[in-house]
Scaffold this active site. Structure first.
Site, PDB file in Angstrom:
ATOM      1  N   THR A   1       0.784  -1.203   0.129  1.00 38.03           N
ATOM      2  CA  THR A   1      -0.102   0.122   0.128  1.00 38.03           C
ATOM      3  C   THR A   1       0.776   1.289   0.219  1.00 38.03           C
ATOM      4  O   THR A   1       1.508   1.728  -1.022  1.00 38.03           O
ATOM      5  CB  THR A   1      -0.789   0.045   1.157  1.00 38.03           C
ATOM      6  OG1 THR A   1      -0.171  -0.098   2.343  1.00 38.03           O
ATOM      7  CG2 THR A   1      -1.949  -1.183   1.215  1.00 38.03           C
TER       8      THR A   1
ATOM      9  N   THR B   1      -1.305  -2.668  10.295  1.00 38.14           N
ATOM     10  CA  THR B   1      -1.700  -2.711   8.981  1.00 38.14           C
ATOM     11  C   THR B   1      -0.579  -3.441   8.327  1.00 38.14           C
ATOM     12  O   THR B   1       0.215  -2.839   7.466  1.00 38.14           O
ATOM     13  CB  THR B   1      -2.105  -1.500   8.035  1.00 38.14           C
ATOM     14  OG1 THR B   1      -3.189  -0.915   8.788  1.00 38.14           O
ATOM     15  CG2 THR B   1      -2.414  -1.906   6.598  1.00 38.14           C
TER      16      THR B   1
END
Lengths: 404, 404
Positions: free
Chosen positions: A153, A190
């Site tokens: 990401t 994350t």
């Protein structure tokens, strides 16, 4: 630019595990954002998930499916976390598994779903479904490095580690990838980690390996103290090498050590590539009464914005480290027993500035890109270690602009 | 530029308390850095100090002297915190009191010392002594606002609140100042607060006032979660008005309320002027089982770098708020009972995005400079509130450059 290496060892394939990676356009165009692992029958899978109470829908589904055993596929999308999405999100996560299962001829509970990205938006299931349609008809010839790229990401580099071991009369391969750059703090962050081996390992032993090796690696990194809703670290054993490993048996000890190194490398790679990081920092706390106590102090230092900005500035402002130790919550801490080192340099002795300390020597250490802060509390025999990074302008930029 | 007001009410004098402010050159030239409060005999003084185990030498000395009663002077320097300085620092703090006492004809234990500034460097006692020599021969005609300026470090504005009350058949004055901009988190934070009144209040009642009013004000602000080694919040009652106040007596209730407002204003002023702050944020957590639980969640949100950078970006990325609530450590949290508001706007209902929520409405609230994040956990009748700010590029700049 990451601080140091984020890839280690030759790029290997793990027999019994196939990989496909495509652009599904979940959130952004022209970006690999869907990864599929297909597993040979008989593969064992274990793992740990976020402890965030708002854990994402796919985490709920993955945990439930994992408990049934007999996993045959893992599907990972970026661009959308499917978290904070309520019953709609649960339905979407369930549907994700059904879509993959239907294409590959499995049942839905043989599929584990993983999502990472923005929280609080519902999954674009039409694009996801089209992606599944496409990815399941791919050649499944993608590499681990391509998979590592496909799960990125805000990561700037793919993170990979691989190695082969000649043990127990055979050759075993270990390969793994990780992702994550912000919202990183144990339990988990994350952060996704997938490590696979072609050794055959019974479920009970795999579970023990996963928990004992993920704890000191993926569960000891912090970028910003924010625990994500979607974290997962998985360990997969396909058994395709034909070499069975078990505790007490030949090769187990070496395998476990090497596997631990792979987990630690992949966890540290996340910190090395943390949002805006310019320094890789190890915070090691020793001579504590309990390991919990060591962890408490290590995180207080590792997550102190003032310590982190001083590290960013290469400023040997060790008073901020001392202040963080002092506020860590050990109410009976005898500060006169505390000593602190920056790498080999003693900066605090008996709770005050070391008589040998000079600003020049402190500066020389702070100018390095890899720094170990060692703190001894002088009150016991326990210890723990946490990995973190500095706090830079780029962290603010990245996180202030993330959705735009 | 601070967010909103940091000064409230007319500038008043408190009878029985005199102020002197000079440039002593403790660290920087051309800067007011030494403040002296001289108190009338019979004044009562109370206060709370940092809980950081590495509390500074002057904190040790101030606590010890405070317990003897009969305080006649407070001396405050900026530029050096006299923390992490070991026995040398303790000697210097003690000497500070002796120097002031000798000049004013008191005993050393009638003086309370306060220091704020860089940690870990020994006090420049020669300059301090020369400063004391000078300040004690001053006219003692300085104002509260000048004192507020004299205790500033990285503060951009002086912080002051003052008001008069006609109660209990007389007129009473309350005036106070505060300082602090970074390393701010309860228990306390590089934060100093001095509030005085000319009411006469017995020590036991003053102690109760100090603890009950400082707890919800100075002990509920956080800029960066870093608790300083030097914090103190003090309450002084000179008695010079001749009006005696006590619990249950006329005027007590109103006085306590007004005094509480002064404390809260001065505490909030610190957050408004926090390093790099562009937003003033109230985090209010309700419907919790205990107030500890409410505080846990409030701080998790208020100190989340991701929430703070989203606030800085005016990005209604409420998923980050939700994630912070989820990781706050309430292991049996039922997420479906959680609702979250930004000011009057419902963003989360039953643990998922509110059906009425629109990005435009979220954006409109996030564009404001004062935002209240209200979180209801739906599991009890308790609550707590914390005040914080956003996390900006300037925070990093200020803290990466602080010592240079």
């Amino acid at each position: 630019m990451p601080v140091g290496n984020t890839q280690d060892g030759p790029e290997l394939a793990v027999d019994g595990l196939e990989i496909a990676v495509i652009e599904a356009g979940i959130r952004y165009p022209d970006r690999k954002d869907l990864v599929l692992f297909r597993l040979e029958a008989g593969t064992t899978v274990s793992g740990l998930f976020t402890k965030n109470r708002f854990c994402a829908a796919p985490v709920h589904v993955a945990k439930a499916n994992l408990s049934t055993g007999n996993i045959r596929a893992l599907v990972i999308n970026t661009g959308n976390a499917n978290a904070g999405t309520g019953s709609q999100g649960m339905g979407d996560a369930q549907l994700s598994c059904e879509l993959v299962a239907a294409q590959l001829g499995y049942s839905a509970d043989q599929v584990l779903p993983y999502s990472t990205g923005v929280i609080g938006e519902t999954m674009p299931m039409e694009r996801f479904a089209a992606g599944v349609q496409q990815i399941t008809t791919e050649s499944f010839g993608a590499s681990w490095l391509q998979a590592a790229t496909g799960i990125m990401t805000t990561d700037t580099v793919p993170k990979y580690a691989g190695r082969t071991l000649a043990i127990a009369g055979g050759e075993i391969t270990i390969a793994g990838i990780s992702k994550g750059a912000g919202m990183i703090k144990p339990n988990m962050a994350t952060m996704l980690g997938f490590v696979a081996t072609d050794a055959r390992i019974a479920q009970t032993h795999l579970d023990e390996l996963a928990s004992s090796l993920i704890e000191p690696s993926f569960n000891r990194i912090t970028v910003d103290g924010d625990t994500s809703t979607n974290d997962a670290a998985m360990l997969i054993a396909t058994g395709a090498s034909g070499v069975e490993l078990a505790p007490g048996q030949p090769g187990w000890h070496e395998f476990k050590q090497q596997l631990g190194e792979v987990f630690l490398f992949l966890a540290q790679a996340i910190v090395r590539d943390a949002e805006g990081a310019t320094k890789f920092v190890t915070v090691e706390v020793t001579s504590t009464q309990t390991s919990d106590e060591a962890r408490l102090v290590a995180y207080a230092v590792a997550e102190s914005p003032l310590v982190k900005t001083a590290l960013y500035a290469s400023d040997p402002n060790w008073g901020r480290i001392l202040a963080a130790v002092g506020r860590a919550g050990i109410s009976d801490l005898d500060t006169e027993q505390v000593s602190i080192y920056l790498n080999e340099l003693e900066i605090v002795r008996n709770g005050a500035v070391s008589p040998d300390y000079t600003e020049e020597a402190g500066q020389a250490v702070m100018d390095l890109s890899e720094i170990t802060i060692s703190i001894s509390l002088g009150r016991g025999d326990n210890s723990d270690t946490v990995y973190t990074c500095d706090f830079s302008h780029d962290y603010v930029s990245i996180n202030a602009d993330y959705r735009s």
